[in-house]
Scaffold this motif. Structure first.
Motif, PDB file in Angstrom:
ATOM      1  N   ARG A   4       0.840  -1.195   0.000  1.00 40.89           N
ATOM      2  CA  ARG A   4       0.000   0.000   0.000  1.00 40.89           C
ATOM      3  C   ARG A   4       0.869   1.236   0.000  1.00 40.89           C
ATOM      4  NH1 ARG A   4      -4.404   1.157   4.653  1.00 40.89           N
ATOM      5  NH2 ARG A   4      -3.647   3.260   4.903  1.00 40.89           N
ATOM      6  N   LEU A   5       0.495   2.221  -0.780  1.00 38.33           N
ATOM      7  CA  LEU A   5       1.186   3.497  -0.827  1.00 38.33           C
ATOM      8  C   LEU A   5       0.139   4.580  -0.652  1.00 38.33           C
ATOM      9  CD1 LEU A   5       3.807   5.104  -1.374  1.00 38.33           C
ATOM     10  CD2 LEU A   5       3.210   5.014  -3.801  1.00 38.33           C
ATOM     11  N   VAL A   6       0.257   5.358   0.423  1.00 32.56           N
ATOM     12  CA  VAL A   6      -0.711   6.406   0.718  1.00 32.56           C
ATOM     13  C   VAL A   6      -0.059   7.750   0.424  1.00 32.56           C
ATOM     14  CG1 VAL A   6      -2.102   7.491   2.522  1.00 32.56           C
ATOM     15  CG2 VAL A   6      -1.784   5.006   2.506  1.00 32.56           C
ATOM     16  N   LEU A   7      -0.724   8.539  -0.387  1.00 32.79           N
ATOM     17  CA  LEU A   7      -0.231   9.865  -0.736  1.00 32.79           C
ATOM     18  C   LEU A   7      -1.226  10.895  -0.223  1.00 32.79           C
ATOM     19  CD1 LEU A   7       0.748   9.111  -4.439  1.00 32.79           C
ATOM     20  CD2 LEU A   7       2.243   9.104  -2.443  1.00 32.79           C
ATOM     21  N   ASP A   8      -0.979  11.420   0.961  1.00 33.68           N
ATOM     22  CA  ASP A   8      -1.863  12.439   1.519  1.00 33.68           C
ATOM     23  C   ASP A   8      -1.598  13.778   0.854  1.00 33.68           C
ATOM     24  OD1 ASP A   8      -3.209  10.858   3.392  1.00 33.68           O
ATOM     25  OD2 ASP A   8      -1.602  11.084   4.856  1.00 33.68           O
ATOM     26  N   GLY A   9      -2.657  14.454   0.487  1.00 37.42           N
ATOM     27  CA  GLY A   9      -2.533  15.785  -0.092  1.00 37.42           C
ATOM     28  C   GLY A   9      -2.112  15.797  -1.551  1.00 37.42           C
ATOM     29  N   VAL A  10      -2.148  14.652  -2.201  1.00 34.99           N
ATOM     30  CA  VAL A  10      -1.763  14.554  -3.604  1.00 34.99           C
ATOM     31  C   VAL A  10      -2.971  14.108  -4.405  1.00 34.99           C
ATOM     32  CG1 VAL A  10      -0.267  13.422  -5.277  1.00 34.99           C
ATOM     33  CG2 VAL A  10       0.594  13.932  -2.993  1.00 34.99           C
ATOM     34  N   SER A  11      -3.276  14.867  -5.425  1.00 37.62           N
ATOM     35  CA  SER A  11      -4.393  14.506  -6.285  1.00 37.62           C
ATOM     36  C   SER A  11      -3.841  13.890  -7.568  1.00 37.62           C
ATOM     37  CB  SER A  11      -5.214  15.754  -6.613  1.00 37.62           C
ATOM     38  OG  SER A  11      -6.245  15.426  -7.497  1.00 37.62           O
ATOM     39  N   VAL A  12      -4.149  12.623  -7.768  1.00 38.72           N
ATOM     40  CA  VAL A  12      -3.718  11.923  -8.979  1.00 38.72           C
ATOM     41  C   VAL A  12      -4.978  11.472  -9.704  1.00 38.72           C
ATOM     42  CG1 VAL A  12      -2.427   9.975  -9.897  1.00 38.72           C
ATOM     43  CG2 VAL A  12      -1.602  11.147  -7.852  1.00 38.72           C
ATOM     44  N   GLU A  13      -5.099  11.910 -10.928  1.00 42.74           N
ATOM     45  CA  GLU A  13      -6.261  11.532 -11.733  1.00 42.74           C
ATOM     46  C   GLU A  13      -6.235  10.030 -11.996  1.00 42.74           C
ATOM     47  OE1 GLU A  13      -8.695  13.592 -12.643  1.00 42.74           O
ATOM     48  OE2 GLU A  13      -7.690  15.252 -11.631  1.00 42.74           O
ATOM     49  N   PRO A  14      -7.385   9.407 -12.084  1.00 41.79           N
ATOM     50  CA  PRO A  14      -7.428   7.961 -12.334  1.00 41.79           C
ATOM     51  C   PRO A  14      -6.614   7.531 -13.558  1.00 41.79           C
ATOM     52  CG  PRO A  14      -9.605   8.733 -11.718  1.00 41.79           C
ATOM     53  CD  PRO A  14      -8.732   9.962 -11.872  1.00 41.79           C
ATOM     54  N   HIS A  15      -6.630   8.328 -14.619  1.00 45.51           N
ATOM     55  CA  HIS A  15      -5.892   7.960 -15.829  1.00 45.51           C
ATOM     56  C   HIS A  15      -4.373   8.129 -15.663  1.00 45.51           C
ATOM     57  CE1 HIS A  15      -6.324  12.328 -16.403  1.00 45.51           C
ATOM     58  NE2 HIS A  15      -5.238  12.240 -17.141  1.00 45.51           N
ATOM     59  N   GLN A  16      -3.920   8.756 -14.573  1.00 46.99           N
ATOM     60  CA  GLN A  16      -2.491   8.966 -14.327  1.00 46.99           C
ATOM     61  C   GLN A  16      -1.907   7.927 -13.373  1.00 46.99           C
ATOM     62  OE1 GLN A  16      -2.849  12.993 -12.799  1.00 46.99           O
ATOM     63  NE2 GLN A  16      -1.828  13.765 -14.641  1.00 46.99           N
ATOM     64  N   ARG A  17      -2.744   7.128 -12.743  1.00 46.70           N
ATOM     65  CA  ARG A  17      -2.279   6.198 -11.710  1.00 46.70           C
ATOM     66  C   ARG A  17      -1.306   5.157 -12.235  1.00 46.70           C
ATOM     67  NH1 ARG A  17      -8.086   5.716  -8.679  1.00 46.70           N
ATOM     68  NH2 ARG A  17      -8.010   7.816  -7.807  1.00 46.70           N
ATOM     69  N   ALA A  18      -1.566   4.617 -13.415  1.00 54.91           N
ATOM     70  CA  ALA A  18      -0.665   3.603 -13.978  1.00 54.91           C
ATOM     71  C   ALA A  18       0.714   4.194 -14.253  1.00 54.91           C
ATOM     72  CB  ALA A  18      -1.258   3.014 -15.250  1.00 54.91           C
ATOM     73  N   GLU A  19       0.759   5.418 -14.770  1.00 56.70           N
ATOM     74  CA  GLU A  19       2.040   6.074 -15.041  1.00 56.70           C
ATOM     75  C   GLU A  19       2.797   6.357 -13.744  1.00 56.70           C
ATOM     76  OE1 GLU A  19       3.880  10.037 -17.260  1.00 56.70           O
ATOM     77  OE2 GLU A  19       1.718   9.703 -17.303  1.00 56.70           O
ATOM     78  N   LEU A  20       2.072   6.806 -12.720  1.00 57.90           N
ATOM     79  CA  LEU A  20       2.695   7.063 -11.418  1.00 57.90           C
ATOM     80  C   LEU A  20       3.250   5.768 -10.832  1.00 57.90           C
ATOM     81  CD1 LEU A  20       3.267   8.968  -9.015  1.00 57.90           C
ATOM     82  CD2 LEU A  20       1.008   8.356  -8.154  1.00 57.90           C
TER      83      LEU A  20
END
Length: 80
Positions: A4-20
């Motif tokens: 699990r990786l929790v990123l508080d305060g970071v907005s990642v669009e659903p379409h960007q999650r795979a790239e991240l």
């Protein structure tokens, strides 16, 4: 394996999650191959990586750049 990786305060669009995700895995893998694990850490150990204020986030962050920073932060936690 990162469960699990929790990123508080970071907005990642659903379409960007795979790239991240790919960028985090690539940077962490690169660092582990180049430098190995820190003393006392074995690949099978479970541990928790602390939060890091060494990641620079702004409104223009790109998933690849953010993923690279996160990978480095996770590695710093492992290398201790």
């Amino acid at each position: 394996h990162i469960e699990r990786l929790v990123l508080d305060g970071v907005s990642v669009e659903p379409h960007q999650r795979a790239e991240l995700k790919a960028a985090v895995e690539a940077e962490l893998g690169r660092l582990l191959i180049s430098n190995g694990f820190g003393p006392g850490v074995q690949p099978s150990n479970r541990f928790r990586v602390f939060s890091s204020d060494l990641i620079s986030i702004d409104n223009t962050h790109k998933p690849a750049s953010l993923g690279q920073q996160i990978g480095k932060a996770v590695y710093r936690g492992l290398a201790k």
